[in-house]
Design a protein around this motif. Structure first.
Motif, short mmCIF file in Angstrom:
data_model
loop_
_atom_site.label_atom_id
_atom_site.label_comp_id
_atom_site.label_asym_id
_atom_site.label_seq_id
_atom_site.Cartn_x
_atom_site.Cartn_y
_atom_site.Cartn_z
N THR B 31 -1.99 49.70 -15.20
CA THR B 31 -1.49 48.86 -14.12
C THR B 31 0.00 48.62 -14.28
OG1 THR B 31 -3.64 47.76 -14.07
CG2 THR B 31 -1.88 46.72 -12.84
N MET B 32 0.71 48.72 -13.16
CA MET B 32 2.15 48.47 -13.16
C MET B 32 2.50 47.51 -12.03
SD MET B 32 3.76 52.18 -14.16
CE MET B 32 5.40 51.52 -14.49
N TYR B 33 3.61 46.80 -12.20
CA TYR B 33 3.99 45.73 -11.28
C TYR B 33 5.48 45.79 -10.98
CZ TYR B 33 -0.18 43.69 -13.52
OH TYR B 33 -1.44 43.47 -14.05
N TRP B 34 5.83 45.19 -9.84
CA TRP B 34 7.21 44.80 -9.56
C TRP B 34 7.23 43.29 -9.33
CZ3 TRP B 34 11.36 47.27 -10.75
CH2 TRP B 34 11.39 48.67 -10.75
N TYR B 35 8.15 42.61 -10.04
CA TYR B 35 8.41 41.20 -9.86
C TYR B 35 9.87 41.04 -9.44
CZ TYR B 35 4.14 39.37 -12.10
OH TYR B 35 2.84 39.03 -12.41
N LYS B 36 10.13 39.99 -8.66
CA LYS B 36 11.50 39.66 -8.26
C LYS B 36 11.85 38.30 -8.86
CE LYS B 36 14.34 38.73 -4.15
NZ LYS B 36 14.34 38.65 -2.66
N GLN B 37 13.00 38.23 -9.53
CA GLN B 37 13.46 36.96 -10.09
C GLN B 37 14.75 36.56 -9.39
OE1 GLN B 37 14.69 36.66 -14.32
NE2 GLN B 37 13.42 34.82 -14.42
N ASP B 38 14.72 35.40 -8.75
CA ASP B 38 15.91 34.96 -7.99
C ASP B 38 16.89 34.23 -8.89
OD1 ASP B 38 14.08 32.28 -6.31
OD2 ASP B 38 14.97 32.36 -8.30
N SER B 39 17.92 33.70 -8.27
CA SER B 39 19.00 33.08 -9.04
C SER B 39 18.56 31.80 -9.75
CB SER B 39 20.19 32.76 -8.12
OG SER B 39 19.77 31.92 -7.07
N LYS B 40 17.45 31.22 -9.30
CA LYS B 40 16.91 30.03 -9.97
C LYS B 40 15.86 30.38 -11.00
CE LYS B 40 17.86 26.95 -6.11
NZ LYS B 40 17.34 25.99 -5.12
N LYS B 41 15.75 31.67 -11.30
CA LYS B 41 14.82 32.19 -12.31
C LYS B 41 13.36 32.15 -11.86
CE LYS B 41 17.55 32.58 -16.18
NZ LYS B 41 17.48 32.76 -17.62
N PHE B 42 13.13 31.90 -10.58
CA PHE B 42 11.78 31.92 -10.08
C PHE B 42 11.30 33.37 -10.02
CE2 PHE B 42 8.02 31.40 -8.02
CZ PHE B 42 8.00 31.58 -6.64
N LEU B 43 10.17 33.64 -10.66
CA LEU B 43 9.65 35.00 -10.79
C LEU B 43 8.46 35.15 -9.85
CD1 LEU B 43 10.45 37.31 -12.79
CD2 LEU B 43 8.46 36.66 -14.12
N LYS B 44 8.57 36.10 -8.91
CA LYS B 44 7.53 36.25 -7.90
C LYS B 44 7.00 37.68 -7.91
CE LYS B 44 6.85 35.89 -2.90
NZ LYS B 44 5.48 35.39 -3.01
N ILE B 45 5.68 37.81 -7.92
CA ILE B 45 5.09 39.14 -7.90
C ILE B 45 5.28 39.76 -6.52
CG2 ILE B 45 2.77 38.29 -7.28
CD1 ILE B 45 1.67 40.55 -9.08
N MET B 46 5.57 41.05 -6.51
CA MET B 46 5.74 41.76 -5.25
C MET B 46 4.60 42.74 -5.03
SD MET B 46 9.78 42.65 -5.63
CE MET B 46 9.96 43.34 -3.99
N GLY B 84 20.00 38.61 0.94
CA GLY B 84 18.91 37.90 0.27
C GLY B 84 18.10 38.76 -0.70
N ASP B 85 18.36 40.05 -0.68
CA ASP B 85 17.66 40.93 -1.61
C ASP B 85 18.30 40.91 -3.00
OD1 ASP B 85 17.28 43.45 1.00
OD2 ASP B 85 16.00 41.74 0.48
N SER B 86 19.47 40.28 -3.09
CA SER B 86 20.14 40.18 -4.38
C SER B 86 19.26 39.39 -5.34
CB SER B 86 21.49 39.48 -4.24
OG SER B 86 22.38 40.26 -3.46
N ALA B 87 18.95 40.00 -6.47
CA ALA B 87 18.04 39.39 -7.44
C ALA B 87 17.94 40.33 -8.63
CB ALA B 87 16.65 39.19 -6.83
N VAL B 88 17.15 39.90 -9.61
CA VAL B 88 16.81 40.82 -10.70
C VAL B 88 15.38 41.27 -10.48
CG1 VAL B 88 16.61 41.16 -13.18
CG2 VAL B 88 18.35 39.61 -12.29
N TYR B 89 15.17 42.56 -10.47
CA TYR B 89 13.85 43.12 -10.23
C TYR B 89 13.29 43.61 -11.57
CZ TYR B 89 14.93 42.75 -5.33
OH TYR B 89 15.26 42.24 -4.09
N PHE B 90 12.10 43.12 -11.89
CA PHE B 90 11.46 43.48 -13.15
C PHE B 90 10.23 44.34 -12.89
CE2 PHE B 90 13.69 41.24 -16.40
CZ PHE B 90 14.25 40.13 -15.77
N CYS B 91 10.16 45.40 -13.64
CA CYS B 91 8.96 46.21 -13.69
C CYS B 91 8.14 45.75 -14.89
CB CYS B 91 9.36 47.68 -13.84
SG CYS B 91 7.98 48.83 -13.99
#
Lengths: 114, 115
Positions: B31-46, B84-91
């Protein structure tokens, strides 16, 4: 929101002191996990506690879980400067489907002063 | 050996452009994932894929399209980039522990800045 809430948002302590972070969540869970994120890095899994467990230890980490209050705490004993990081709780549950998802909390930024 | 590797680490681009982020894991996870972390460090699964099959698709604009050519790779393509797409994207990738829990291993993140 299904997201967990953590408090405090930020915590500053001296080396050698203990640090306690709390996490509250809203739904029934299978397990709760804690992760650490150093600045500019990815998250690293620290410890997992299952819903039928109340306390777990790993090295200097101690996690408690109270499912009746839907809350967990992470205690780091004898903190070191290297513990400086953001700490996130994550709840693993069946969110509206057959697939488990890991939902992360808002995080606690821990600063350990040397 | 890096367990979960993402490229590029940094990406700066103009609004309206299309960009891709690649992810590879050598852990043998299903299983693999993409998460998005915004400037407030909120991590959301995509998104999440299991053995190349999409299993989680959160409320994400359809400008975001994941692709999994095999279970070791999960790429993220973003069309018509917005500020608004500016963020850190984590796999991340995961497998089930012997006790039946799902533990994630994260990549180092890809910081996307849209100007």
């Amino acid at each position: 929101s299904q997201q967990g809430e953590e408090d405090p948002q930020a915590l500053s302590i001296q080396e050698g002191e203990n640090a306690t972070m709390n996490c509250s969540y809203k739904t029934s869970i299978n397990n709760l996990q804690w992760y650490r994120q150093n600045s500019g890095r990815g998250l690293v899994h620290l410890i997992l506690i299952r819903s039928n467990e109340r306390e777990k230890h790993s090295g200097r980490l101690r996690v408690t879980l109270d499912t009746s209050k839907k809350s967990s705490s992470l205690l780091i004993t004898a903190s070191r400067a290297a513990d400086t990081a953001s700490y996130f709780c994550a709840t693993d549950a069946n969110y509206g489907g057959a697939t488990n998802k890991l939902i992360f909390g808002t995080g606690t930024l821990l600063a350990v002063q040397p | 050996d890096t367990a979960v590797s993402q490229t590029p680490k940094y990406l700066v681009t103009q609004m309206g452009n299309d960009k891709s982020i690649k992810c590879e894991q050598n852990l043998g996870h299903d299983t693999m994932y993409w998460y998005k972390q915004d400037s407030k460090k909120f991590l959301k699964i995509m998104f999440s894929y299991n053995n190349k099959e999409l299993i989680i698709n959160e409320t994400v604009p359809n400008r975001f399209s994941p692709k999994s050519p095999d279970k070791a790779h999960l790429n993220l393509h973003i069309n018509s980039l917005e500020l608004g797409d500016s963020a850190v994207y984590f796999c991340a990738s995961s497998s089930w522990t012997s006790s039946g829990a799902n533990v994630l291993t994260f990549g180092a993140g890809s910081r996307l800045t849209v100007l």
